[in-house]
Design an enzyme around this catalytic site. Structure first.
Site, mmCIF file in Angstrom:
data_model
loop_
_atom_site.group_PDB
_atom_site.id
_atom_site.type_symbol
_atom_site.label_atom_id
_atom_site.label_comp_id
_atom_site.label_asym_id
_atom_site.label_seq_id
_atom_site.Cartn_x
_atom_site.Cartn_y
_atom_site.Cartn_z
ATOM 1 C CG LEU A 125 -3.406 13.269 12.311
ATOM 2 C CD1 LEU A 125 -3.153 13.373 13.806
ATOM 3 C CD2 LEU A 125 -4.392 14.339 11.873
ATOM 4 C CG HIS A 229 -8.244 6.808 1.724
ATOM 5 N ND1 HIS A 229 -8.986 6.306 2.775
ATOM 6 C CD2 HIS A 229 -7.764 5.730 1.047
ATOM 7 C CE1 HIS A 229 -8.957 4.988 2.740
ATOM 8 N NE2 HIS A 229 -8.227 4.611 1.701
#
Length: 374
Positions: A125, A229
């Protein structure tokens, strides 16, 4: 915006995406030959007649229909570990107890394992920064679940997603920095490139097999275990709203979490439904229809799969038919009365397969419009 299977003509753009996505995005590596093989593999996967999932890989691209530009990618690995093991650390708590001395202590450990072999994995993605617009991230993420709802025989009963772990602006992982110091003297990008290219022998040869006690790690390494992240937080939030949960398994290299959910328990799978399409030059809601809000509309089939998102869909109260603007039929290449699949992005409508969801049960991201991008 049109979702379609990847094609050989997408190679140049796919290479640019692999390059700009940066270290840690191991499902797309900046290697033209490897990407060309991935495209060929995906094309063959879409064409196969499937009774049970195997080594199929489904890679989709998001195309700006007006310019032809590729805005992003999204993919599904039908059965992980089919050709090579999928390794993780299991983050667990161990209790050391001496009854005679009256001493007890809990310590956290990381143990290397291959728990998630033979599971479906969503991957790849990526939405390019210059194309981040309303509903683009949602379309990339949720279209995979709509495809799974159409073709459950192509996938396993459990779906996983490996989330990108914490790294700095230079792409360095604090977790890997500690592992490198003590076990594998290799740059983080070199290690992830090896995995992305399919080489994992060094994991068995060099990565620790015995449990690692996390209290012996550096503070920086320990702090990022199971964390994502910053750019990945919206994607994780979207998956959590779909029902995905972290069960303690983290990546070997950056300690990012892996989340899982039963295929039939995924919110978008449960809310998707098939109906018949009608087309009108300027469809307007009337007393016979209920508006659905933004809806993903997809064709049936695999190799000719197409999907888009529209806020001009009017669904019959019984969920048996949908009225769409005529240009949607042209975009998807389908005639009047063709079967289509629908997935509302924020409306509680669930089609004829289930009863409408109670508002209190609607995930938070469905109640308020948010724009997601990986």
């Amino acid at each position: 915006m049109i979702i379609r299977p990847v094609a050989a003509t997408d190679l140049d753009t796919l290479y640019r995406i692999a390059d700009e996505s940066g270290p840690g995005f191991t499902s797309l590596m900046p290697d033209r030959d490897a990407l060309a093989r991935k495209i060929d593999h995906a094309s063959a996967s879409f064409c196969r007649d499937i009774d049970a999932p195997g080594d199929e890989h489904y890679l989709f691209v998001l195309e700006d229909e007006e310019t032809g530009a590729i805005m992003g990618t999204t993919g599904i690995e039908a059965r992980t570990g089919h050709t090579r093991p999928l390794y993780h650390f299991h983050h667990n708590t161990v209790v050391h107890h001496s009854r005679d001395l009256g001493l007890r202590r809990q310590v956290e450990t990381l143990t290397r394992c291959s728990h998630y072999n033979a599971h479906t994995e969503i991957c790849s993605l990526y939405l390019r920064p210059e194309y981040r617009r309303a509903n683009a991230g949602k379309l990339l993420s949720r279209v995979r679940f709509l495809f799974m709802a159409q073709h459950p025989e192509r996938f396993t009963n459990t779906v996983i997603a490996e989330m990108r772990g914490v790294s700095d602006h230079a792409g360095q992982s604090p977790f890997w920095s500690w592992l490198r110091q003590h076990f594998v003297d290799m740059e983080f990008t070199s290690a992830t490139n090896l995995v992305g290219s399919g080489y994992t022998d060094f994991i068995e040869e060099l990565m620790p097999a015995a449990p690692l006690y996390t209290h012996l790690m550096s503070d920086e390494a320990r702090a990022v275990i199971g964390k994502v992240h910053p750019h990945t937080r919206p994607a994780l939030g979207m998956l959590e709203a779909e029902g995905f949960r972290h069960r303690g398994f983290v990546d070997l290299f950056d300690a990012g979490p892996t989340v899982e959910c039963g295929l039939r328990d995924i919110t978008s799978v449960r809310r998707s439904a098939q109906c018949s399409a009608r087309f009108a030059g300027a469809a307007k809601p009337g007393h016979r229809y209920q508006t659905a809000g933004p809806v993903i509309v997809a064709t049936t089939g695999a190799m000719d799969f197409r999907a888009t998102v529209t806020d001009q869909a009017w669904i019959d109260p019984d969920g048996s038919a949908v009225t769409l603007p005529a240009h949607i039929g042209n975009q998807l290449g389908i005639p009047e009365q063709a079967a289509v699949w629908l997935l509302p992005l924020k409306h509680a409508w669930t089609g004829s397969r289930t009863q409408p969801a109670h508002p209190a049960a609607t995930p938070a991201d469905e109640q308020g419009e948010r724009h997601y991008a990986h």
